[in-house]
Scaffold this active site. Structure first.
Site, PDB file in Angstrom:
ATOM      1  N   THR A 123      -0.795  -0.415  -4.663  1.00  0.00           N
ATOM      2  CA  THR A 123      -1.784   0.647  -4.820  1.00  0.00           C
ATOM      3  C   THR A 123      -1.135   1.825  -5.543  1.00  0.00           C
ATOM      4  OG1 THR A 123      -1.273   1.541  -2.627  1.00  0.00           O
ATOM      5  CG2 THR A 123      -3.119  -0.021  -2.784  1.00  0.00           C
ATOM      6  N   ASP A 178       0.857  -1.180   0.000  1.00  0.00           N
ATOM      7  CA  ASP A 178       0.000   0.000   0.000  1.00  0.00           C
ATOM      8  C   ASP A 178       0.897   1.234   0.000  1.00  0.00           C
ATOM      9  OD1 ASP A 178      -2.087   1.737   0.093  1.00  0.00           O
ATOM     10  OD2 ASP A 178      -2.808   1.159   2.077  1.00  0.00           O
ATOM     11  N   ALA A 179       1.333   1.636  -1.202  1.00  0.00           N
ATOM     12  CA  ALA A 179       2.286   2.727  -1.343  1.00  0.00           C
ATOM     13  C   ALA A 179       1.689   3.955  -2.021  1.00  0.00           C
ATOM     14  CB  ALA A 179       3.509   2.257  -2.136  1.00  0.00           C
ATOM     15  N   LYS A 180       0.588   3.771  -2.747  1.00  0.00           N
ATOM     16  CA  LYS A 180      -0.127   4.871  -3.414  1.00  0.00           C
ATOM     17  C   LYS A 180       0.802   5.726  -4.263  1.00  0.00           C
ATOM     18  CE  LYS A 180      -3.645   5.039   0.212  1.00  0.00           C
ATOM     19  NZ  LYS A 180      -3.033   4.070   1.150  1.00  0.00           N
ATOM     20  N   ARG A 181       1.662   5.075  -5.035  1.00  0.00           N
ATOM     21  CA  ARG A 181       2.603   5.789  -5.875  1.00  0.00           C
ATOM     22  C   ARG A 181       1.908   6.333  -7.132  1.00  0.00           C
ATOM     23  NH1 ARG A 181       5.204   5.316  -1.605  1.00  0.00           N
ATOM     24  NH2 ARG A 181       7.416   4.807  -1.546  1.00  0.00           N
TER      25      ARG A 181
END
Length: 250
Positions: free
Chosen positions: A97, A60-63
């Protein structure tokens, strides 16, 4: 370094406690990165512990960045980097993510990398935080911004992050993304409930993955047996999800 080691040990204990009740672990990358280089090692160790337990690993890094940077992020989390010193392995996550708000060209890089590695991208569509309404719900050509993100999910064959805290949107999201896997954060600590999410799963149980990491990990605080408390919390989530015919994730 000692802090990172403690985090890795704690995560390993949680995984051992709940492995029989969940199908995946969602690792909040920021919680590891803030610990510096030892934190990344703790992240790798935690991912390895999850794989050893037979669980999927969701980073869950939302890059989200321009194509060159997106490629580097994909190598770091999903693949590997070739160098003159040999191949440098990345985290090897099963899913990542990704933030779509720099556009389709950036997302397409992540999508291509995921296909190459037989991994998945979960695109932020309508998130679970209250501030999501500030941008994601804005009207854009007669539809909210999140509907445009949803169409990108369908176009590229991705998964979608769909917040459980706004269940009134879930049915419309399933219409726009009929075959996408939904990652459903917001259950538990953020106030969402599994019972409100039935429309998310559409025609098949595998299309919805409920996450409640804080509810499970934090259950053991003050408990005489934190492992048992975490396992019971995960089991309750699993039972609630399977009451609707759905799988669950930590």
């Amino acid at each position: 370094m000692r802090a990172a080691a403690a985090v890795a040990n704690h995560c390993a204990a949680v995984i051992e406690a709940v492995a029989d009740e969940v199908v995946a672990v969602k690792l909040q990358v920021a919680c590891f990165e803030r610990l510096g280089a030892p934190g990344w090692r703790a992240l790798e160790e935690t991912a390895a512990a999850a794989r050893a337990a037979g669980l999927l690993v969701i980073a869950d890094a939302k890059r989200g960045d321009i194509d060159v940077s997106a490629h580097a992020y994909a190598q770091a989390f999903l693949g590997a980097t070739l160098s003159s010193y040999g191949e440098i392995g990345g985290l090897g996550a099963d899913a990542l993510t990704v933030n779509p708000y720099m556009g389709a060209d950036t997302v397409a890089v992540f999508a291509a990398a995921a296909r190459e590695r037989h991994a998945q991208i979960f695109l932020l569509v309508r998130t679970s935080n209250p501030g999501a309404a500030d941008i994601e719900d804005l009207d854009s050509g007669g539809a909210p911004v999140w509907e445009h993100a949803a169409r990108l999910v369908t176009q590229l064959g991705l998964g979608a992050v769909v917040g459980a805290t706004q269940p009134e949107h879930v049915g419309r999201m399933r219409e726009l993304m009929p075959s996408a896997v939904f990652l459903l954060p917001g259950v538990g600590a953020q106030g969402g409930t599994v019972a409100q999410l039935a429309p998310a799963f559409g025609p098949a149980p595998h299309l919805g993955l409920v996450t409640a990491s804080r509810s499970i990990v934090g259950t053991g605080s003050g408990s005489d047996d934190p492992a048992v408390a975490a396992r019971l919390s995960a089991a309750q989530l699993r039972e609630s999800a399977w009451a609707l015919g759905r799988p669950a994730a930590d």
